[in-house]
Scaffold this active site. Sequence first.
Site, short mmCIF file in Angstrom:
data_model
loop_
_atom_site.label_atom_id
_atom_site.label_comp_id
_atom_site.label_asym_id
_atom_site.label_seq_id
_atom_site.Cartn_x
_atom_site.Cartn_y
_atom_site.Cartn_z
N ARG A 91 0.82 -1.21 0.00
CA ARG A 91 0.00 0.00 0.00
C ARG A 91 0.85 1.26 0.00
O ARG A 91 0.57 2.25 -0.65
CB ARG A 91 -0.84 0.06 1.27
CG ARG A 91 -1.93 -0.94 1.41
CD ARG A 91 -2.74 -0.55 2.60
NE ARG A 91 -3.10 0.86 2.45
CZ ARG A 91 -4.10 1.25 1.68
NH1 ARG A 91 -4.79 0.37 1.02
NH2 ARG A 91 -4.39 2.50 1.55
N CYS A 115 -7.08 -3.34 3.46
CA CYS A 115 -6.18 -4.31 4.08
C CYS A 115 -6.79 -4.79 5.38
O CYS A 115 -7.82 -4.26 5.79
CB CYS A 115 -4.78 -3.74 4.22
SG CYS A 115 -4.48 -2.79 5.70
N ARG A 120 -9.08 1.73 4.34
CA ARG A 120 -7.95 2.59 3.93
C ARG A 120 -8.15 3.24 2.56
O ARG A 120 -7.35 3.04 1.64
CB ARG A 120 -6.64 1.82 4.01
CG ARG A 120 -6.40 1.21 5.39
CD ARG A 120 -5.06 0.58 5.53
NE ARG A 120 -3.99 1.57 5.60
CZ ARG A 120 -2.70 1.24 5.79
NH1 ARG A 120 -2.39 -0.03 5.94
NH2 ARG A 120 -1.77 2.14 5.84
N PRO A 121 -9.18 4.05 2.39
CA PRO A 121 -9.40 4.74 1.11
C PRO A 121 -8.29 5.76 0.86
O PRO A 121 -7.52 6.07 1.76
CB PRO A 121 -10.74 5.45 1.34
CG PRO A 121 -10.82 5.66 2.82
CD PRO A 121 -10.13 4.47 3.44
N ILE A 122 -8.18 6.29 -0.37
CA ILE A 122 -7.19 7.33 -0.68
C ILE A 122 -7.89 8.61 -1.16
O ILE A 122 -7.30 9.43 -1.87
CB ILE A 122 -6.16 6.84 -1.72
CG1 ILE A 122 -6.84 6.40 -3.02
CG2 ILE A 122 -5.28 5.73 -1.15
CD1 ILE A 122 -5.87 6.26 -4.19
N LEU A 124 -8.56 11.35 0.23
CA LEU A 124 -7.92 12.61 0.61
C LEU A 124 -6.69 12.90 -0.27
O LEU A 124 -6.42 14.04 -0.60
CB LEU A 124 -7.53 12.58 2.09
CG LEU A 124 -8.71 12.44 3.06
CD1 LEU A 124 -8.22 12.15 4.47
CD2 LEU A 124 -9.58 13.70 3.03
N ILE A 328 -7.96 5.07 14.84
CA ILE A 328 -7.44 5.36 13.49
C ILE A 328 -7.94 4.34 12.47
O ILE A 328 -8.47 4.70 11.43
CB ILE A 328 -5.89 5.40 13.50
CG1 ILE A 328 -5.38 6.39 14.55
CG2 ILE A 328 -5.35 5.74 12.10
CD1 ILE A 328 -5.71 7.85 14.25
#
Length: 420
Positions: A91, A115, A120-122, A124, A328
């Site tokens: 990642r 995962c 865990r998106p992207i 941002l 988190i």
Amino acid sequence: MDSLLIKGGVPLHGEVEISGAKNAVLPIMAATLLTSEPCTIRRVPNLSDVRFMAQILTWLGAQVKVEGDTVRVHAKKIKGAGEYDLIRKMRGSICIMGPLLGRLKKATVSLPGGCVIGARPINLHLKGFESLGAKVTIEGGYVHASARRLIGSSMFLGGRSGSTVLGTANVLMAATLAEGVTLIESAACEPEVVDLASFLNAMGARISGAGSPTITITGVKELHGAEHEVIPDRIEAATYAIAAAVTNGQVTLRGARADHMHAILDKLNDSGVKVDRTGPDIIIRRNGRLKPVDITTLPYSGFPTDAQAQMMALMALTPGISIITERIFESRFMHVSELARLGADIEIEGPSAIVKGGKPLSGAPVMASDLRASAALVLAGLAARGTTQVNRVYHIDRGYEKIDVKLRQLGARIERIEES
Ligand code: EPZ
């Protein structure tokens, strides 16, 4: 596939050399793509993630030479698209996108899937690129970003659990070669982001405010080559500190930076572990009976999520109730069921784990599921009666340099075996 065989019950004693930080070196290696001149990075840990990143840079056209803990990268000519399978495997490699977009004004990488620790998106990262004027599309499992010009702008990069570390790193790198000034609000303040910014400034970037929630980047035309020594790994240091505590031993963390570890050292102190940071190195010594402490993981300078599992192993040995809340990542409790196999008494309630500590642990075969979960199982195995076999240690090799060798140097009875 290897596994680790641990005979527990030996108090650890001695000194351990802390390696360079995995989570600093990955974006720093990616940042070398921003210049056509050679770069030299020192104190690079020998980890599978680092080797992956070197393969990805080579695939993109860079020359990569590894000599001991020094990596030289010369990205004279590069292409803008990362190799699908390589990126999917790690990642962290998403952070090549910012440098490619910055230098080539185009970047294509495979979308990193979720995962075991969370979705865990992207989003941002992509929001940041769009704020700089890039057009972003997702197609066929790939994310494409391109722009005729990148224009500096102000953006807010905070998400549902606060700032994003690699998102901040990615946008920071792209903005170094944008026209005008970029302001990142709610930027991640982790020491690894500061280390990246100091490397970029050594390359001729103009970045201020790294380490605070507001980072300002004044774009420049081009960047030049530079040399950099990576900061020590505060999470590796935390893991060895907790190894001293779970085994009732005394360990000196050579080269660790106490100023990067306040939240961790504070919690250890509260739990009755003696933390001596008066000298050049940090000395950790178990000082009699442990006390339960509650922990909530937060963005830096709060308690790091990457030390949550290891701290849970310590609390499993500590008489009394402690509550560990993960803020988190939504599913970062994979280690709970494996710690239970060693005899720990832990219940999960939503984002919290209620640890009823103090029961002696006994060795058993356990399965590693992710990097930090596997570290927690090794720590529990060091304290357990009898033998623990931690399987699938490839997870641990991603983030810990020669963990079995370093632990043996501290007196642990641990060996690496081919999985039967
Ligand atoms: C970095 O991951 C580290 N990895 C992780 O370490 C670490 O756990 C994490 O930061 C938090 O400290 C590396 O540096 C290679 P985030 P990163 O973006 O940057 C959400 C280890 O064990 N989010 O700060 O990928 C996200 O889902 C690894 O060494 C969005 O919603 O983490 C998470 O809940 C594991 N949208 C939170 O933010 C986004 O676009 C923080 O993630 C990005 C993130």
